[in-house]
Design a protein around this motif. Structure first.
Motif, short mmCIF file in Angstrom:
data_model
loop_
_atom_site.label_atom_id
_atom_site.label_comp_id
_atom_site.label_asym_id
_atom_site.label_seq_id
_atom_site.Cartn_x
_atom_site.Cartn_y
_atom_site.Cartn_z
N SER A 40 3.61 2.29 -5.03
CA SER A 40 4.25 3.12 -3.71
C SER A 40 3.24 3.76 -2.83
CB SER A 40 5.45 3.68 -3.96
OG SER A 40 4.99 4.76 -4.92
N ALA A 41 2.24 4.25 -3.46
CA ALA A 41 1.26 5.01 -2.47
C ALA A 41 0.63 4.47 -1.41
CB ALA A 41 0.35 5.58 -3.19
N LEU A 42 0.69 3.08 -1.64
CA LEU A 42 0.19 2.19 -0.58
C LEU A 42 0.57 2.09 0.82
CD1 LEU A 42 -0.22 -1.00 -2.47
CD2 LEU A 42 -2.23 0.44 -2.07
N CYS A 43 1.66 2.56 0.97
CA CYS A 43 2.37 2.95 2.20
C CYS A 43 3.38 3.96 2.15
CB CYS A 43 2.78 1.74 2.87
SG CYS A 43 4.20 0.86 1.93
N ASP B 95 5.67 4.50 7.61
CA ASP B 95 4.79 2.98 7.67
C ASP B 95 5.93 1.91 7.37
OD1 ASP B 95 2.26 4.08 7.73
OD2 ASP B 95 2.10 4.17 5.58
N VAL B 96 6.77 2.08 6.42
CA VAL B 96 7.89 1.19 6.23
C VAL B 96 8.78 0.81 7.58
CG1 VAL B 96 9.99 0.67 4.93
CG2 VAL B 96 7.94 1.42 3.72
N VAL C 166 7.43 -3.49 -2.04
CA VAL C 166 5.93 -3.37 -1.67
C VAL C 166 5.36 -4.15 -2.70
CG1 VAL C 166 4.04 -1.87 -1.63
CG2 VAL C 166 6.25 -1.28 -0.70
N ASN C 167 4.86 -5.36 -2.40
CA ASN C 167 4.11 -6.13 -3.42
C ASN C 167 4.95 -6.49 -4.31
OD1 ASN C 167 1.49 -5.95 -1.76
ND2 ASN C 167 0.76 -4.46 -3.04
N GLY C 168 6.14 -6.94 -4.05
CA GLY C 168 7.10 -7.59 -5.07
C GLY C 168 7.89 -6.55 -5.94
N GLY D 209 -2.17 -3.29 0.95
CA GLY D 209 -3.43 -2.96 0.15
C GLY D 209 -4.57 -3.39 0.72
N GLU D 210 -5.81 -2.99 0.09
CA GLU D 210 -6.98 -3.17 0.44
C GLU D 210 -7.99 -4.30 -0.44
OE1 GLU D 210 -8.84 0.79 0.85
OE2 GLU D 210 -7.41 1.35 2.59
N LYS D 211 -7.49 -4.65 -1.67
CA LYS D 211 -7.86 -5.72 -2.34
C LYS D 211 -7.04 -6.81 -2.51
CE LYS D 211 -10.12 -2.16 -5.20
NZ LYS D 211 -10.11 -1.44 -6.79
#
Length: 218
Positions: free
Chosen positions: A40-43, A47-48, A66-68, A149-151
């Protein structure tokens, strides 16, 4: 064989497969995609709110993934009618096992739908939405799917929607990006409608050029 192909007993479908004869899946082997994990820290909540292009100010029940993975901190279930169940599929498999088991009881043809079949083996979370008989859900349910994410990541999420007899539901699925790396989303929607039930399903895709998405509805 990369990690994605390893999840398919016969590997990735090629152009000799009639359903994929016009689709080049080489991009799936071009990156070392990582399986998605809850992050959850990815946004942030801000942001949402900014990511929802046209639906952010609409009165609704809002579900955010977030990411499923279902994110309760970003979701707003305050207007969910009595008797309606909205929660993480992973949580529902424990708390409402009989309802979920019945919805997931049908098998998926791996030859015909290889990515949906892979989802069966690999999904970790998603949304469970249950509307009992004779229930009119007057506000739309907005599901916001965020790729973040960044990856490079590969997500498998499954969503179960059950609408009881003579019930009504409007579902708005919106797909957005908050990512700076390629990601692949492989979603399966399982929908069960009771006699006389009405479901209006709308989809809005606002993802960036990093996104690849497979969605199957059964």
């Amino acid at each position: 064989m990369n990690g994605i192909a390893a999840l398919m007993p016969k590997g990735l479908p090629d152009r000799q497969n009639e359903r994929y004869k016009y689709m080049d899946l080489a991009f799936l082997g071009a990156e070392a995609y990582l399986p998605a994990i809850p992050q959850s820290a990815l946004c942030t909540k801000e942001d949402v709110a900014a990511l929802s292009f046209s639906l952010s100010n609409m009165p609704c029940v809002r579900i955010v993934l977030v990411n499923g993975f279902y994110e309760s901190a970003f979701s707003d279930l305050s207007e969910v009618p009595k008797g309606v169940i909205v929660m993480s599929l992973r949580q529902a498999m424990t708390q409402h096992a009989d309802l979920v088991r019945h919805a997931l009881s049908n098998s998926i043809d791996a030859e015909k739908y290889p990515f949906a079949s892979m989802n069966t083996a690999a999904f970790q979370d998603g949304v469970f939405l249950y509307v009992p008989d004779k229930c009119d859900v007057t506000l739309p349910v907005h599901c916001l799917f965020v790729g973040a994410g960044e990856k490079p990541i590969f997500t498998n999420s499954r969503h179960v929607i059950v609408v009881g007899e003579e019930s009504k539901l409007t579902l708005l699925n919106e797909y957005v990006s908050h990512a700076s790396a390629n990601y692949v989303a492989n979603d399966v929607d399982i929908i069960q409608l009771g006699k006389g039930a009405r479901l209006e399903l709308n989809k809005y895709q606002h993802e960036n050029n990093f996104a690849y998405r497979f969605t199957h509805t059964f």
